[in-house]
Write a protein that holds these residues in place. Structure first.
Motif, PDB file in Angstrom:
ATOM      1  N   VAL A  40      75.385  14.936 -39.077  1.00  0.00           N
ATOM      2  CA  VAL A  40      76.331  14.142 -38.285  1.00  0.00           C
ATOM      3  C   VAL A  40      75.624  13.119 -37.404  1.00  0.00           C
ATOM      4  N   LEU A  41      74.697  13.555 -36.585  1.00  0.00           N
ATOM      5  CA  LEU A  41      74.150  12.702 -35.541  1.00  0.00           C
ATOM      6  C   LEU A  41      73.485  11.436 -36.072  1.00  0.00           C
ATOM      7  N   GLN A  42      72.930  11.480 -37.273  1.00  0.00           N
ATOM      8  CA  GLN A  42      72.276  10.292 -37.819  1.00  0.00           C
ATOM      9  C   GLN A  42      73.267   9.163 -38.099  1.00  0.00           C
ATOM     10  N   HIS A  43      74.561   9.471 -38.109  1.00  0.00           N
ATOM     11  CA  HIS A  43      75.576   8.448 -38.366  1.00  0.00           C
ATOM     12  C   HIS A  43      76.003   7.709 -37.100  1.00  0.00           C
ATOM     13  N   LEU A  44      75.576   8.171 -35.934  1.00  0.00           N
ATOM     14  CA  LEU A  44      75.983   7.527 -34.692  1.00  0.00           C
ATOM     15  C   LEU A  44      75.249   6.199 -34.508  1.00  0.00           C
ATOM     16  N   GLU A  45      75.861   5.322 -33.713  1.00  0.00           N
ATOM     17  CA  GLU A  45      75.390   3.939 -33.608  1.00  0.00           C
ATOM     18  C   GLU A  45      74.131   3.742 -32.785  1.00  0.00           C
ATOM     19  N   SER A  46      73.798   4.688 -31.926  1.00  0.00           N
ATOM     20  CA  SER A  46      72.640   4.464 -31.056  1.00  0.00           C
ATOM     21  C   SER A  46      71.974   5.779 -30.664  1.00  0.00           C
ATOM     22  N   THR A  47      70.727   5.651 -30.294  1.00  0.00           N
ATOM     23  CA  THR A  47      69.997   6.799 -29.781  1.00  0.00           C
ATOM     24  C   THR A  47      70.645   7.291 -28.490  1.00  0.00           C
ATOM     25  N   ALA A  48      71.114   6.372 -27.665  1.00  0.00           N
ATOM     26  CA  ALA A  48      71.763   6.748 -26.401  1.00  0.00           C
ATOM     27  C   ALA A  48      73.000   7.609 -26.659  1.00  0.00           C
ATOM     28  N   LEU A  49      73.783   7.289 -27.683  1.00  0.00           N
ATOM     29  CA  LEU A  49      74.972   8.075 -27.995  1.00  0.00           C
ATOM     30  C   LEU A  49      74.588   9.460 -28.522  1.00  0.00           C
TER      31      LEU A  49
END
Length: 182
Positions: A134-143
């Motif tokens: 899941v997390l690799q699909h998020l837009e930014s490292t901050a998110l």
């Protein structure tokens, strides 16, 4: 907060091909066998729970959270091991599929979460928090970092936090050089 484009992409996967959107195995490229697909979730959760048991974590088995649940491939097996399992996802279509697939499991719940936090849940409310692919699909490292902080916040003392992070896929892409963006 997940962008409109991000949410729409997962809405589309939930409509067009939810199995392949969740697990990019060639067997599910054009749908595939739903029982086999769900069985992969059972095997994954069984293996993870064996590790959790071996480590002496998660003695309480009241509530489990599946972050980025899609169609509930992992949420349903968690519901068999916990009093209550909650799957959250950014896609209403994925959640509709999950509710349909797992309607027989009264302790398996699916909730929309398109915020950049897990504010809908109280501190220390889950004995296990799980997030795979899941997390690799998020837009930014901050998110990613914000969600990880939220996962820790909702995790009960003695609970287990199980996340999968890609080491080689950047969470965000740098802009294209000017000569490539034309």
């Amino acid at each position: 907060m997940p962008t409109r484009t991000h949410r729409q992409a997962w809405q589309d996967w939930g409509t067009v091909n939810p199995l392949y959107g969740i697990l990019t195995d060639p067997r599910y490229r054009h749908g595939g066998d739903i029982e086999e697909f769900l069985g992969t979730g059972e095997g994954t959760v069984a293996s993870l729970m064996a590790d959790v048991d071996r480590l002496g974590l998660c003695a309480e088995r009241r509530n489990a959270l599946d972050f980025g649940c899609g169609v509930g491939r992992l949420t349903a097996p968690l519901a068999k091991r916990f009093d209550r399992a909650v799957g959250v996802d950014v896609s209403a279509t994925m959640l509709d599929n999950a509710r349909q697939l797992h309607r027989a499991l009264a302790n398996c719940h699916f909730q929309l979460n398109d915020a950049d936090d897990l504010a809908q849940f109280a501190d220390a409310s889950f004995d296990m928090v799980l997030s795979l692919f899941v997390l690799q699909h998020l837009e930014s490292t901050a998110l990613i970092e914000a969600y990880l902080g939220e996962m820790v916040r909702v995790l009960a003392p003695g609970g287990a936090l199980v996340v999968q992070l890609c080491a080689e896929v950047a969470a965000h892409r740098p802009p294209l050089p000017p000569w490539r963006s034309r």
